[in-house]
Design a protein around this motif. Structure first.
Motif: not given
Ligand SMILES: C[S@@+](CC[C@H](N)C(=O)[O-])C[C@H]1O[C@@H](n2cnc3c(N)ncnc32)[C@H](O)[C@@H]1O
Length: 236
Positions: A45-55
């Motif tokens: 979840e945290k890696m997906v959320d990071w991606a949604l925020d930045h790319l």
């Protein structure tokens, strides 16, 4: 801890991962069990959320996971709206790739690419949609969840050097200028990852991190895993 200081373990061998995925593939075929989620669902979840925020998916990034195992992270990205044909995973264990293909079919994610590839010696194949102009510098985002950790536990050479020493250079070679490498690790602290990845040889610079719950033990506070993003400078 520097990669040279880690003692090799079976987690750093292909034989180990082949055995793991042979078992997981059997379980999947017999009872539909998808296998272990390395570092737990929260890390996905945290890696997906990071991606949604930045790319975000609107930028249509090309994403490669190094050591993709059963593919859970890439399926998480697909469910979050990333275009399946822009997602790829490589793993040196044939069993992992077969397992990921099986799960992809069940989850209606069969346009996510999974290929067998030893990241330390081979160049991951480009996406089927790639125009063929180059095999390298084609990824906007490279992901690693536990793979650098595993590689750092591999057998050392005669000079006592870790197989992980060439890993940062390989990452940079595959990223587009401005591309990002996002890594989750349990064997290294953020400072240790910075020391290994942000070098004059790679040119990578620290981009951001993801907060994980902290634990306090023996008067020291820290996270059991860290997630850090590094960026390849854009061309000027
Ligand atoms: C700790 S598991 C993590 C799997 C997956 N990333 C996850 O989060 O579930 C490490 C993975 O790296 C793969 N691996 C280790 N060394 C590799 C290499 N040199 N090239 C490609 N894959 C590798 C293993 O087969 C295994 O699937």
């Amino acid at each position: 801890m520097a990669t040279e200081e880690l003692n090799p373990s079976k987690l750093g061998t292909k034989e180990h991962w082949d055995q793991v995925y042979e078992l997981e593939l059997n379980n999947f075929e017999e009872i539909g069990e998808e296998g272990e989620i390395w570092f737990g669902e929260n890390s996905v979840e945290k890696m997906v959320d990071w991606a949604l925020d930045h790319l975000p998916p609107s930028e249509n990034p090309t994403i490669l996971e190094v050591g993709s195992g059963n593919g859970t992270l890439l399926f998480g990205l697909s469910e979050a709206g990333y275009e399946q044909t822009r997602l790829a995973g490589v793993d040196y264990s044939e069993g992992a790739v077969r397992l990921a293909h099986g799960i992809a079919e069940q989850r209606e994610a069969s346009s996510v690419s999974f290929r067998t590839c030893n990241f330390l010696g081979e160049t991951p194949a480009p996406l089927p949609c790639h125009d063929g102009s180059s095999d390298t510098q084609i990824w906007d985002l490279l992901l690693d969840k536990g793979t650098y950790d595993a590689i750092a536990l591999g057998p050392k050479d005669e000079q006592g050097r870790s197989p992980a020493r060439d890993y940062p250079k390989r990452v940079v070679r595959l990223l587009k200028p401005g591309g990002i490498f996002l890594i989750t690790s349990c064997n290294f602290t953020e400072a240790e990852l910075k020391a290994s990845f942000c070098t004059s040889e790679t040119g990578l610079v620290y981009h951001s991190n993801v907060r994980h719950p902290t634990i306090t033990f023996g008067g020291q506070t820290g996270s059991s895993i860290v997630t850090v993003a590094f960026q390849k400078p854009a061309l000027v």
